[in-house]
Enzyme design. Structure first.
Site, PDB file in Angstrom:
ATOM      1  N   HIS A 100       0.825  -1.049   0.096  1.00 63.33           N
ATOM      2  CA  HIS A 100      -0.054  -0.068  -0.186  1.00 63.33           C
ATOM      3  C   HIS A 100       0.859   1.157  -0.073  1.00 63.33           C
ATOM      4  O   HIS A 100       2.129   1.249   0.584  1.00 63.33           O
ATOM      5  CB  HIS A 100      -1.005   0.119   0.986  1.00 63.33           C
ATOM      6  CG  HIS A 100      -0.366  -0.161   2.414  1.00 63.33           C
ATOM      7  ND1 HIS A 100       0.189  -1.427   2.931  1.00 63.33           N
ATOM      8  CD2 HIS A 100      -0.302   0.772   3.531  1.00 63.33           C
ATOM      9  CE1 HIS A 100       0.802  -1.244   4.056  1.00 63.33           C
ATOM     10  NE2 HIS A 100       0.488   0.120   4.631  1.00 63.33           N
ATOM     11  N   HIS A 102       0.967   5.277   0.797  1.00 61.36           N
ATOM     12  CA  HIS A 102       0.196   6.176   1.723  1.00 61.36           C
ATOM     13  C   HIS A 102       0.419   7.738   1.001  1.00 61.36           C
ATOM     14  O   HIS A 102       1.688   7.912   0.705  1.00 61.36           O
ATOM     15  CB  HIS A 102       1.078   6.487   3.136  1.00 61.36           C
ATOM     16  CG  HIS A 102       0.830   5.216   4.170  1.00 61.36           C
ATOM     17  ND1 HIS A 102      -0.015   5.232   5.011  1.00 61.36           N
ATOM     18  CD2 HIS A 102       1.757   4.282   4.011  1.00 61.36           C
ATOM     19  CE1 HIS A 102       0.006   4.188   5.666  1.00 61.36           C
ATOM     20  NE2 HIS A 102       1.216   3.521   4.980  1.00 61.36           N
TER      21      HIS A 102
END
Length: 142
Positions: A100, A102
């Site tokens: 992922h 950010h």
């Protein structure tokens, strides 16, 4: 993966505050909201970290970041910058082992988010820099 929280979010098993979704990625608000608008961009294909990406997936995922980042910035005139972070491995602060990215909006130097880069250049000389350079370049040539 059946026990991956991000896979469950992608599959709609866990609710999220989705801000963007297509066939490759899902972007949703990070529940922690490090700063208002803190968003996670996750590939829909489960990959543990950056080391598990192939070139095609990397191109697809990372090419979507500017569009999402621009939308976040445009959503609030107080946003004056943005950190884009990708942690890989527990030692690098990865806490969910589904890759992922950010997107962390920045409002001022006094907001609650910070990163500290240590200057270790006094511990290196030309020989050490060249040894590191060679070891990396050798891997790229394989």
């Amino acid at each position: 993966m059946t026990d991956c929280i991000f896979c469950k979010i992608i599959n709609g098993e866990i609710p999220s505050y989705t801000i963007y979704e297509d066939d490759v990625v899902k972007a949703f608000l990070d529940i922690s909201q490090g700063t208002p608008g803190h968003t996670l961009v996750v590939p829909k294909k489960h990959v543990k970290d950056i080391f598990a990406y192939d070139d095609e997936l990397a191109g697809q995922v990372f090419s979507r970041l500017p569009k999402i980042a621009r939308a976040i910035k445009a959503s609030n005139p107080d946003i004056i910058g943005m950190n884009i972070l990708n942690n890989n491995g527990e030692v690098a602060y990865q806490s969910v082992f589904h890759s992922h990215i950010h997107l962390i909006p920045r409002y001022s130097k006094d907001d609650t988010f910070s990163i500290n880069f240590t200057d270790n250049s006094d511990q290196y000389n030309d020989e050490k820099y060249k040894a590191i350079q060679k070891s990396i370049v050798d891997q790229l040539e394989k």
